[in-house]
Design a protein around this motif. Structure first.
Motif, PDB file in Angstrom:
ATOM      1  N   ARG A  80      89.058  73.610 -10.148  1.00 21.38           N
ATOM      2  CA  ARG A  80      87.618  73.657 -10.339  1.00 21.38           C
ATOM      3  C   ARG A  80      86.875  72.850  -9.274  1.00 21.38           C
ATOM      4  NH1 ARG A  80      84.897  72.398 -16.093  1.00 21.38           N
ATOM      5  NH2 ARG A  80      85.730  74.501 -16.413  1.00 21.38           N
ATOM      6  N   VAL A  81      87.335  71.639  -9.031  1.00 19.85           N
ATOM      7  CA  VAL A  81      86.556  70.755  -8.159  1.00 19.85           C
ATOM      8  C   VAL A  81      87.072  70.683  -6.728  1.00 19.85           C
ATOM      9  CG1 VAL A  81      85.899  69.362 -10.161  1.00 19.85           C
ATOM     10  CG2 VAL A  81      87.830  68.646  -8.748  1.00 19.85           C
ATOM     11  N   GLY A  82      88.309  71.118  -6.477  1.00 21.74           N
ATOM     12  CA  GLY A  82      88.840  71.088  -5.122  1.00 21.74           C
ATOM     13  C   GLY A  82      89.571  69.803  -4.787  1.00 21.74           C
ATOM     14  N   PHE A  83      90.368  69.853  -3.714  1.00 21.12           N
ATOM     15  CA  PHE A  83      91.210  68.721  -3.327  1.00 21.12           C
ATOM     16  C   PHE A  83      90.390  67.472  -3.013  1.00 21.12           C
ATOM     17  CE2 PHE A  83      95.399  70.846  -1.741  1.00 21.12           C
ATOM     18  CZ  PHE A  83      95.547  71.429  -2.997  1.00 21.12           C
ATOM     19  N   THR A  84      89.351  67.638  -2.216  1.00 21.14           N
ATOM     20  CA  THR A  84      88.578  66.465  -1.794  1.00 21.14           C
ATOM     21  C   THR A  84      87.924  65.785  -2.978  1.00 21.14           C
ATOM     22  OG1 THR A  84      88.141  67.444   0.374  1.00 21.14           O
ATOM     23  CG2 THR A  84      86.705  65.645  -0.335  1.00 21.14           C
ATOM     24  N   GLU A  85      87.341  66.584  -3.857  1.00 18.88           N
ATOM     25  CA  GLU A  85      86.648  65.994  -4.998  1.00 18.88           C
ATOM     26  C   GLU A  85      87.622  65.413  -6.014  1.00 18.88           C
ATOM     27  OE1 GLU A  85      83.063  64.812  -6.854  1.00 18.88           O
ATOM     28  OE2 GLU A  85      83.638  65.429  -4.834  1.00 18.88           O
ATOM     29  N   ILE A  86      88.811  65.998  -6.129  1.00 21.43           N
ATOM     30  CA  ILE A  86      89.781  65.425  -7.069  1.00 21.43           C
ATOM     31  C   ILE A  86      90.222  64.057  -6.580  1.00 21.43           C
ATOM     32  CG2 ILE A  86      92.068  66.141  -6.238  1.00 21.43           C
ATOM     33  CD1 ILE A  86      90.737  66.555  -9.819  1.00 21.43           C
ATOM     34  N   TYR A  87      90.261  63.872  -5.264  1.00 20.94           N
ATOM     35  CA  TYR A  87      90.570  62.554  -4.714  1.00 20.94           C
ATOM     36  C   TYR A  87      89.470  61.562  -5.101  1.00 20.94           C
ATOM     37  CZ  TYR A  87      91.403  58.833  -1.341  1.00 20.94           C
ATOM     38  OH  TYR A  87      91.619  57.607  -0.761  1.00 20.94           O
ATOM     39  N   ARG A  88      88.232  62.008  -4.986  1.00 23.15           N
ATOM     40  CA  ARG A  88      87.102  61.148  -5.335  1.00 23.15           C
ATOM     41  C   ARG A  88      87.131  60.811  -6.830  1.00 23.15           C
ATOM     42  NH1 ARG A  88      81.045  62.236  -5.429  1.00 23.15           N
ATOM     43  NH2 ARG A  88      80.072  60.483  -4.334  1.00 23.15           N
ATOM     44  N   LEU A  89      87.399  61.815  -7.650  1.00 25.22           N
ATOM     45  CA  LEU A  89      87.472  61.587  -9.086  1.00 25.22           C
ATOM     46  C   LEU A  89      88.611  60.643  -9.445  1.00 25.22           C
ATOM     47  CD1 LEU A  89      86.809  65.126 -10.634  1.00 25.22           C
ATOM     48  CD2 LEU A  89      85.234  63.213 -10.437  1.00 25.22           C
ATOM     49  N   THR A  90      89.732  60.785  -8.756  1.00 23.85           N
ATOM     50  CA  THR A  90      90.854  59.880  -9.003  1.00 23.85           C
ATOM     51  C   THR A  90      90.450  58.454  -8.667  1.00 23.85           C
ATOM     52  OG1 THR A  90      92.444  61.634  -8.513  1.00 23.85           O
ATOM     53  CG2 THR A  90      93.268  59.379  -8.443  1.00 23.85           C
ATOM     54  N   GLY A  91      89.680  58.312  -7.605  1.00 26.69           N
ATOM     55  CA  GLY A  91      89.171  56.988  -7.256  1.00 26.69           C
ATOM     56  C   GLY A  91      88.274  56.425  -8.336  1.00 26.69           C
ATOM     57  N   PHE A  92      87.388  57.277  -8.870  1.00 18.73           N
ATOM     58  CA  PHE A  92      86.523  56.831  -9.958  1.00 18.73           C
ATOM     59  C   PHE A  92      87.357  56.366 -11.153  1.00 18.73           C
ATOM     60  CE2 PHE A  92      83.036  60.071  -8.598  1.00 18.73           C
ATOM     61  CZ  PHE A  92      82.645  59.229  -7.569  1.00 18.73           C
ATOM     62  N   ALA A  93      88.360  57.190 -11.505  1.00 20.39           N
ATOM     63  CA  ALA A  93      89.210  56.854 -12.644  1.00 20.39           C
ATOM     64  C   ALA A  93      89.999  55.575 -12.379  1.00 20.39           C
ATOM     65  CB  ALA A  93      90.155  58.008 -12.943  1.00 20.39           C
ATOM     66  N   ALA A  94      90.492  55.428 -11.153  1.00 17.86           N
ATOM     67  CA  ALA A  94      91.268  54.238 -10.801  1.00 17.86           C
ATOM     68  C   ALA A  94      90.426  52.974 -10.940  1.00 17.86           C
ATOM     69  CB  ALA A  94      91.802  54.366  -9.380  1.00 17.86           C
ATOM     70  N   THR A  95      89.135  53.073 -10.629  1.00 14.32           N
ATOM     71  CA  THR A  95      88.245  51.921 -10.724  1.00 14.32           C
ATOM     72  C   THR A  95      88.266  51.316 -12.119  1.00 14.32           C
ATOM     73  OG1 THR A  95      86.769  52.927  -9.092  1.00 14.32           O
ATOM     74  CG2 THR A  95      85.879  51.122 -10.382  1.00 14.32           C
ATOM     75  N   THR A  96      88.308  52.170 -13.125  1.00 15.94           N
ATOM     76  CA  THR A  96      88.261  51.675 -14.496  1.00 15.94           C
ATOM     77  C   THR A  96      89.576  51.057 -14.933  1.00 15.94           C
ATOM     78  OG1 THR A  96      88.984  53.757 -15.516  1.00 15.94           O
ATOM     79  CG2 THR A  96      86.644  53.532 -15.022  1.00 15.94           C
ATOM     80  N   GLN A  97      90.652  51.345 -14.199  1.00 19.31           N
ATOM     81  CA  GLN A  97      91.970  50.837 -14.591  1.00 19.31           C
ATOM     82  C   GLN A  97      92.427  49.634 -13.765  1.00 19.31           C
ATOM     83  OE1 GLN A  97      93.547  55.314 -15.731  1.00 19.31           O
ATOM     84  NE2 GLN A  97      95.006  53.854 -14.945  1.00 19.31           N
ATOM     85  N   ILE A  98      91.740  49.368 -12.661  1.00 20.40           N
ATOM     86  CA  ILE A  98      92.149  48.269 -11.794  1.00 20.40           C
ATOM     87  C   ILE A  98      92.007  46.925 -12.501  1.00 20.40           C
ATOM     88  CG2 ILE A  98      91.512  46.984  -9.722  1.00 20.40           C
ATOM     89  CD1 ILE A  98      90.856  49.668  -8.408  1.00 20.40           C
TER      90      ILE A  98
END
Length: 279
Positions: A80-98
């Protein structure tokens, strides 16, 4: 008196039980840069962290990103969102877990940590285009620039060290860190991110962003973005001493004061919805 520098292995041990999300982000960055990477490789990498996968799906299905039927699988989210955006979303998600708890060594809450990381990442990402820098790399350095503070916070809470910047600090943060634990957070980040196999350009940008040289454009962009985040009310205690960008420094990176203001406005527009999505 300068404190004794923590041994490298002790520093790495302090972050060993962190979420795997930052390390996954490092590997994912190399994957999405290659358009021939199979979608199965992307999803398999993210699925190494079940909590990250769950959070990523929740973000992809939030009102910020979803415009139709909800994604039921990670594969659907990537398509749905594409490779580049999934990377960005993963970064967003990672922020909450750091980081999930208050960093007592600095007097900073987990929410403040995440908000600074997210806003800085969004600003430096916007500065990437006028500066001729890869946007994904710029986003990553903004997101992870304070990873060394987590290690020093954990090291600083060892028996015998009971000081914190909130009550005892007043000058530049790196000087206070060195005096209390023998190392500053940028040096700690260099050790950690090198061990996690992040690209040298990413590691070096974070290592030198307090005092960037003309040779390090990415470090300079991170410095500009960090200062902009501070002016927006999302800074770190003791860091204001490092954010003094001059017109000459901006020009050397190919950006103008207007570019920085514009990048900050665009980032702030995205900041609220994204912060809600990753909360």
């Amino acid at each position: 008196m300068i404190a004794t520098m923590p041994p490298r292995e002790s520093l790495l041990r302090a972050v060993r039980n962190l979420s795997a999300a930052p390390m996954i982000l490092a590997r994912l960055g190399r994957m999405v840069a290659d358009v021939d990477t199979p979608i199965e490789d992307i999803t398999s990498m993210v699925k190494c962290d079940a909590a990250l996968t769950t959070r990523l799906l929740r973000i992809a299905n939030s009102v910020v990103y979803s415009s139709g039927d909800p994604c039921g699988t990670l594969e659907e989210a990537v398509l749905r969102v594409g490779f580049t955006e999934i990377y960005r979303l993963t970064g967003f998600a990672a922020t909450t877990q750091i980081v999930e708890n208050r960093l007592g060594f600095y007097g900073v809450t987990a929410a403040q940590f995440r908000e600074n990381a997210l806003l800085t990442a969004l600003i430096v990402e916007q500065l990437a285009a006028p500066a001729g820098v890869d946007a994904s790399t710029a986003y990553t350095v903004g997101l992870l620039r304070s990873i060394g503070k987590i290690a020093l916070d954990r090291w600083g809470r060892t028996p015998g060290i009971d000081r914190d910047y909130e009550s005892s600090g007043s000058g530049p943060l790196a000087d206070w860190e060195t005096a209390n634990v023998g190392m500053n957070n940028c040096e700690a980040a260099e050790i950690i991110m090198s061990d996690w196999l992040f690209p040298a350009s990413t590691v070096e940008a974070i290592r030198h962003h307090y005092q960037p040289t003309e040779a390090s454009r990415l470090a300079s962009l991170l410095n500009f973005a960090s200062g902009a985040a501070e002016r927006c009310g999302h800074g770190w205690p003791g860091e204001r001493f490092y954010w003094n960008a001059t017109p000459e420094q901006l020009e050397a990176c190919g950006v103008s004061a207007a570019d920085l203001d514009g990048a900050t406005r665009v980032a702030l527009e995205a900041f609220g919805p994204v912060r809600a999505a990753v909360a």
